[in-house]
Design a protein around this motif. Structure first.
Motif, PDB file in Angstrom:
ATOM      1  N   GLN A  76       0.837  -1.209   0.000  1.00  0.00           N
ATOM      2  CA  GLN A  76       0.000   0.000   0.000  1.00  0.00           C
ATOM      3  C   GLN A  76       0.868   1.254   0.000  1.00  0.00           C
ATOM      4  OE1 GLN A  76      -0.526  -2.303   2.739  1.00  0.00           O
ATOM      5  NE2 GLN A  76      -1.882  -3.472   1.449  1.00  0.00           N
ATOM      6  N   ALA A  77       1.844   1.317  -0.864  1.00  0.00           N
ATOM      7  CA  ALA A  77       2.766   2.455  -0.900  1.00  0.00           C
ATOM      8  C   ALA A  77       2.081   3.706  -1.460  1.00  0.00           C
ATOM      9  CB  ALA A  77       3.980   2.111  -1.756  1.00  0.00           C
ATOM     10  N   PHE A  78       2.633   4.850  -1.126  1.00  0.00           N
ATOM     11  CA  PHE A  78       2.214   6.165  -1.621  1.00  0.00           C
ATOM     12  C   PHE A  78       0.736   6.425  -1.377  1.00  0.00           C
ATOM     13  CE2 PHE A  78       5.713   4.834  -4.587  1.00  0.00           C
ATOM     14  CZ  PHE A  78       6.698   5.505  -3.896  1.00  0.00           C
ATOM     15  N   ASP A  79      -0.093   6.126  -2.380  1.00  0.00           N
ATOM     16  CA  ASP A  79      -1.518   6.434  -2.319  1.00  0.00           C
ATOM     17  C   ASP A  79      -2.366   5.263  -1.834  1.00  0.00           C
ATOM     18  OD1 ASP A  79      -1.139   4.772  -4.445  1.00  0.00           O
ATOM     19  OD2 ASP A  79      -1.960   6.112  -5.954  1.00  0.00           O
ATOM     20  N   GLY A  80      -1.751   4.169  -1.457  1.00  0.00           N
ATOM     21  CA  GLY A  80      -2.479   2.990  -1.015  1.00  0.00           C
ATOM     22  C   GLY A  80      -2.862   2.042  -2.137  1.00  0.00           C
ATOM     23  N   TRP A  81      -2.624   2.429  -3.378  1.00  0.00           N
ATOM     24  CA  TRP A  81      -2.977   1.605  -4.530  1.00  0.00           C
ATOM     25  C   TRP A  81      -1.737   1.125  -5.277  1.00  0.00           C
ATOM     26  CZ3 TRP A  81      -7.979   0.226  -5.345  1.00  0.00           C
ATOM     27  CH2 TRP A  81      -8.932   0.925  -4.626  1.00  0.00           C
ATOM     28  N   THR A  82      -0.572   1.361  -4.724  1.00  0.00           N
ATOM     29  CA  THR A  82       0.683   1.002  -5.380  1.00  0.00           C
ATOM     30  C   THR A  82       1.402  -0.056  -4.552  1.00  0.00           C
ATOM     31  OG1 THR A  82       0.883   3.243  -6.255  1.00  0.00           O
ATOM     32  CG2 THR A  82       2.871   1.913  -6.226  1.00  0.00           C
ATOM     33  N   ALA A  83       1.846  -1.105  -5.219  1.00  0.00           N
ATOM     34  CA  ALA A  83       2.609  -2.160  -4.551  1.00  0.00           C
ATOM     35  C   ALA A  83       4.059  -2.082  -4.997  1.00  0.00           C
ATOM     36  CB  ALA A  83       2.036  -3.530  -4.894  1.00  0.00           C
ATOM     37  N   LEU A  84       4.970  -2.146  -4.036  1.00  0.00           N
ATOM     38  CA  LEU A  84       6.403  -2.163  -4.314  1.00  0.00           C
ATOM     39  C   LEU A  84       6.994  -3.453  -3.755  1.00  0.00           C
ATOM     40  CD1 LEU A  84       7.305   1.472  -3.240  1.00  0.00           C
ATOM     41  CD2 LEU A  84       6.913   0.638  -5.561  1.00  0.00           C
ATOM     42  N   HIS A  85       7.912  -4.053  -4.494  1.00  0.00           N
ATOM     43  CA  HIS A  85       8.512  -5.314  -4.066  1.00  0.00           C
ATOM     44  C   HIS A  85       9.987  -5.306  -4.471  1.00  0.00           C
ATOM     45  CE1 HIS A  85       8.549  -9.668  -3.244  1.00  0.00           C
ATOM     46  NE2 HIS A  85       9.386  -9.714  -4.257  1.00  0.00           N
ATOM     47  N   TYR A  86      10.865  -5.696  -3.546  1.00  0.00           N
ATOM     48  CA  TYR A  86      12.291  -5.815  -3.843  1.00  0.00           C
ATOM     49  C   TYR A  86      12.811  -7.092  -3.203  1.00  0.00           C
ATOM     50  CZ  TYR A  86      17.269  -4.951  -4.152  1.00  0.00           C
ATOM     51  OH  TYR A  86      18.588  -5.074  -4.440  1.00  0.00           O
ATOM     52  N   GLN A  87      13.614  -7.824  -3.948  1.00  0.00           N
ATOM     53  CA  GLN A  87      14.194  -9.068  -3.456  1.00  0.00           C
ATOM     54  C   GLN A  87      15.633  -9.147  -3.924  1.00  0.00           C
ATOM     55  OE1 GLN A  87      11.888 -12.422  -4.650  1.00  0.00           O
ATOM     56  NE2 GLN A  87      13.129 -13.882  -3.542  1.00  0.00           N
TER      57      GLN A  87
END
Length: 172
Positions: A76-87
């Motif tokens: 729920q990044a930024f505006d709650g509608w954005t997904a961020l993923h790092y591996q």
């Protein structure tokens, strides 16, 4: 428990009452087959300090590969509608880094969606012939993808979506 608390302009405000659960997950595994051992241990926190951020670290030891992996995910990044993923992973025979960003489609009053991903890895593969290990072979790969989508939303019970994207993959 979910209950409506206000209604205006075709939108409903909901009150959601939840009960917290344990969000720390510890995993461990061990096996032995054919005289070879494999093992792993991992720790994942699914709701870091109540923020919804997922963070994890794991260590594996397998027949062909040992390594450590790190994971960071925020749905729920930024505006709650954005997904961020790092591996990211570091292994005895190489490494891997991957990142994903996804913008949700069909949120209220914003019919656009977009996504991007990137994956970069290298490793050393073993070649086998009649059960005998041959020489190591370097193996490298990279992939990237960008996409966008548009929708008119729900019209007369149907949803139509137009999407386009581009993908690049290199596997050497």
């Amino acid at each position: 428990m979910i209950r409506p608390v206000a209604y205006r302009d075709g939108f409903v405000d909901l009150e959601v009452i939840t009960r917290d659960t344990w969000t720390l997950d510890l995993t461990a595994r061990y096996s032995r087959s054919g005289g070879k051992n494999t093992a792993g241990i991992g720790l994942v926190e699914y709701n870091l300090a109540g923020t919804g951020v997922q963070v994890g670290l794991s260590r594996t030891s397998e027949v062909d590969r040992d390594g450590t992996e790190f994971l960071l995910h925020y749905g729920q990044a930024f505006d709650g509608w954005t997904a961020l993923h790092y591996q990211e992973g570091r292994y005895g025979d190489g490494s891997r880094r991957a990142a994903v960003r996804h913008q949700a489609l069909l949120r209220p009053r914003h019919p656009l969606g977009a996504g991007a991903s990137w994956d970069d890895w290298d490793q050393t593969d073993s070649i086998y012939n009649a059960g005998n290990e041959g020489g190591p072979v370097p193996h490298r790969g990279e992939a990237a993808e960008c996409s966008a989508a548009w929708s008119t939303g729900l019209v007369s019970g149907w949803t139509h979506r137009l999407s386009a994207g581009v993908t690049m993959k290199d596997d050497t």
